[in-house]
Design an enzyme around this catalytic site. Structure first.
Site, PDB file in Angstrom:
ATOM      1  N   ASP A  93      -5.912 -32.191  17.572  1.00 23.84           N
ATOM      2  CA  ASP A  93      -6.469 -32.422  16.238  1.00 23.84           C
ATOM      3  C   ASP A  93      -5.774 -31.444  15.289  1.00 23.84           C
ATOM      4  O   ASP A  93      -6.143 -30.277  15.202  1.00 23.84           O
ATOM      5  CB  ASP A  93      -7.985 -32.212  16.254  1.00 23.84           C
ATOM      6  CG  ASP A  93      -8.605 -32.453  14.876  1.00 23.84           C
ATOM      7  OD1 ASP A  93      -7.848 -32.719  13.919  1.00 23.84           O
ATOM      8  OD2 ASP A  93      -9.849 -32.383  14.770  1.00 23.84           O
ATOM      9  N   TYR A 100     -14.018 -28.140  15.511  1.00 21.20           N
ATOM     10  CA  TYR A 100     -14.640 -29.146  14.654  1.00 21.20           C
ATOM     11  C   TYR A 100     -13.693 -30.325  14.535  1.00 21.20           C
ATOM     12  O   TYR A 100     -12.506 -30.146  14.251  1.00 21.20           O
ATOM     13  CB  TYR A 100     -14.917 -28.554  13.274  1.00 21.20           C
ATOM     14  CG  TYR A 100     -15.522 -29.521  12.287  1.00 21.20           C
ATOM     15  CD1 TYR A 100     -16.834 -29.971  12.435  1.00 21.20           C
ATOM     16  CD2 TYR A 100     -14.792 -29.990  11.191  1.00 21.20           C
ATOM     17  CE1 TYR A 100     -17.396 -30.858  11.533  1.00 21.20           C
ATOM     18  CE2 TYR A 100     -15.351 -30.878  10.277  1.00 21.20           C
ATOM     19  CZ  TYR A 100     -16.650 -31.309  10.456  1.00 21.20           C
ATOM     20  OH  TYR A 100     -17.199 -32.182   9.552  1.00 21.20           O
ATOM     21  N   LYS A 157      -5.995 -33.609   5.669  1.00 20.48           N
ATOM     22  CA  LYS A 157      -5.822 -32.584   4.635  1.00 20.48           C
ATOM     23  C   LYS A 157      -4.459 -32.656   3.914  1.00 20.48           C
ATOM     24  O   LYS A 157      -4.336 -33.411   2.964  1.00 20.48           O
ATOM     25  CB  LYS A 157      -6.124 -31.215   5.234  1.00 20.48           C
ATOM     26  CG  LYS A 157      -7.622 -31.177   5.680  1.00 20.48           C
ATOM     27  CD  LYS A 157      -8.172 -29.856   6.075  1.00 20.48           C
ATOM     28  CE  LYS A 157      -9.679 -29.867   6.195  1.00 20.48           C
ATOM     29  NZ  LYS A 157     -10.234 -30.119   7.522  1.00 20.48           N
TER      30      LYS A 157
END
Ligand SMILES: *Cc1c(COP(=O)(O)O)cnc(C)c1O
Length: 436
Positions: free
Chosen positions: A242, A147, A270
């Site tokens: 990522d 994702y 995050k």
């Protein structure tokens, strides 16, 4: 522990649904796939959430891995409060942006130049645009079950909340938008080599989660990670790690430090914003030079490099560079995982773990003891063989014991510096009871 009935949360959810689609601002929060409704949080501290029905709940989702220092860390919150006192956005540079950029680069040296944005979605989207601008090529290769946020061209065979949609893709994305997106199976070195042998010279970028966390935790083989570096180097494609989840999580320098592989570009999110909306993309200086105003690739943001988020990020990264931080977190996670392995042995559950992240994959009870049921979980197809109904029962049972595990089979759980051995022992006991 046992928790109160969630009466106020139920009312809050009713109210929310009348104005917010599904009552939530991000789909997995609705808890549909686990057959219940959300709790509404009024505060969080350390490893605990308190909902509006006054239940005190141990959190294993930790805002999807953001809070490696625990919720509402005193010094991080103070840094943000202090920053607000000086104004919350300028639209003009401030020194905090440079300070945080220096700290990110110190931790992840391959990010020679980097730029801040407001979300992981923006970070990956911008990194890919840069890679295309730099190479002058169009094709983007990604892996099934990874994702990378919700940009149109990335919603193909995606993990996280998309995994709960039947074909793991989204409506509302025209075919033309994804015609340059190629999807390969994760951890499959042969498929990767075969694709690049044939098409490598047309590939702008290969993007991956170096340790996958959005199909549940799926650990790469060393051979696979090495192959991603090899084929991209050989064909002049940009390798993008990522690390929106894994950056500052699996080591200070992320998965690339843990595995000793250097990508051309990296995205982080995050943890880097200390609980505020911030993320970054960066990489080799010669690649990042294509960005405006130096080069022809446009990218911008009204709130990018926001001073409050920068202050929270600086304080977070400062605490993470304390000697022994990751060693302590790893040791505590090791102890927890060792006990967890004993608890789940022979119960038709697969445990995947990397550092302080883990997922339990529930398998269907197989009367024949089919070997497929305890084969390792290495890719998206493996994770999809999980028994969702069994996972949903486990989730609800854990919640009834006052523990919020990540609410989907396709997500990871996160251990923070505030998850003490005492808390973890209670969690182990609860897992043992829940899986019976
Ligand atoms: C969370 C995540 C994203 C998206 O970040 P947002 O801030 O939710 O837009 C991208 N990539 C990975 C690996 C993620 O875990």
């Amino acid at each position: 522990m046992g928790i109160n009935e969630r009466i106020k949360s139920a009312a809050a959810f009713e109210r929310a649904q009348k104005v917010i689609p599904g009552g939530v601002n991000s789909p997995v929060r609705a808890l549909r796939s686990v057959g219940t409704t959300p709790l509404f949080v009024k505060e969080a501290k350390g490893a605990y959430l308190t909902d509006i029905d006054n239940n005190r709940i141990i959190d294993f989702c930790m805002s999807w891995g953001v809070f490696i220092l625990g919720h509402n860390n005193d010094r991080v919150s103070q840094a943000a409060v202090d920053a607000v006192g000086h104004g919350s956005s300028y639209g003009i540079p401030c020194e905090a942006e440079t300070t945080l950029a220096e700290k990110v680069r110190e931790a992840i040296p391959s990010m020679e130049r980097l730029r801040f944005v407001n979300s992981g979605t923006e970070a990956t989207m911008s990194a890919i645009r840069v890679a295309r601008g730099y190479t002058g090529r169009d094709i983007l290769v990604k892996f099934e079950g990874n994702y990378h946020g919700h940009a149109d061209h990335l919603l193909v065979a995606a993990g996280s909340g998309v995994a709960n949609i039947s074909n793991a893709s989204s409506a509302g994305v025209p075919d033309g938008f994804v015609k340059y997106t190629v999807v390969l199976p994760y951890n499959d070195v042969e498929a990767l080599r075969a694709y690049f042998a044939e098409n490598g010279d047309r590939v702008a970028a290969l993007i991956l989660e170096p340790v996958a966390c959005n199909m549940g935790v799926v650990v790469p083989t060393e051979e696979f990670l090495k192959a991603t570096r090899e084929v991209t180097e050989k064909h002049g494609a940009v390798l993008i790690f990522d690390e929106v989840i894994t950056g500052f999580r699996l080591a200070r320098g992320g998965a690339q430090q843990r595995y000793g592989i250097t990508p051309d570009m990296t995205t982080v999110g995050k943890i880097v914003g200390g609980g505020f909306p911030a993320a970054a993309f960066g990489g080799r200086a010669d690649i990042m030079r294509v960005l405006a105003p130096e080069g022809p690739v446009y990218q911008a943001g009204t709130l990018s490099g926001n001073p409050v988020a920068m202050a929270a990020g600086i304080e977070t990264l400062t605490q993470l560079s304390a000697p022994g931080f990751y060693e302590t977190l790893e040791a505590r996670s090791d102890r927890f995982i060792a006990s967890l392995e004993k608890i789940i042995a022979g119960k038709g559950i697969q445990l995947n773990r990397c550092g302080s992240m883990f997922t339990l994959f529930f398998r269907s009870a197989s009367p024949l003891g089919s070997s497929k049921n305890d084969a390792p979980v290495r890719n998206f197809q493996d994770t999809k063989r999980s028994d969702q109904e069994r996972f949903a029962r486990y989730f609800r049972s854990m919640l009834s014991r006052g523990i919020y595990v990540s609410p989907s089979q396709f997500e990871g759980n996160f251990i923070s510096a505030t998850h003490t051995d005492e808390i973890l022992d209670y969690v182990l006991e609860s897992i043992a009871q829940s899986i019976e």
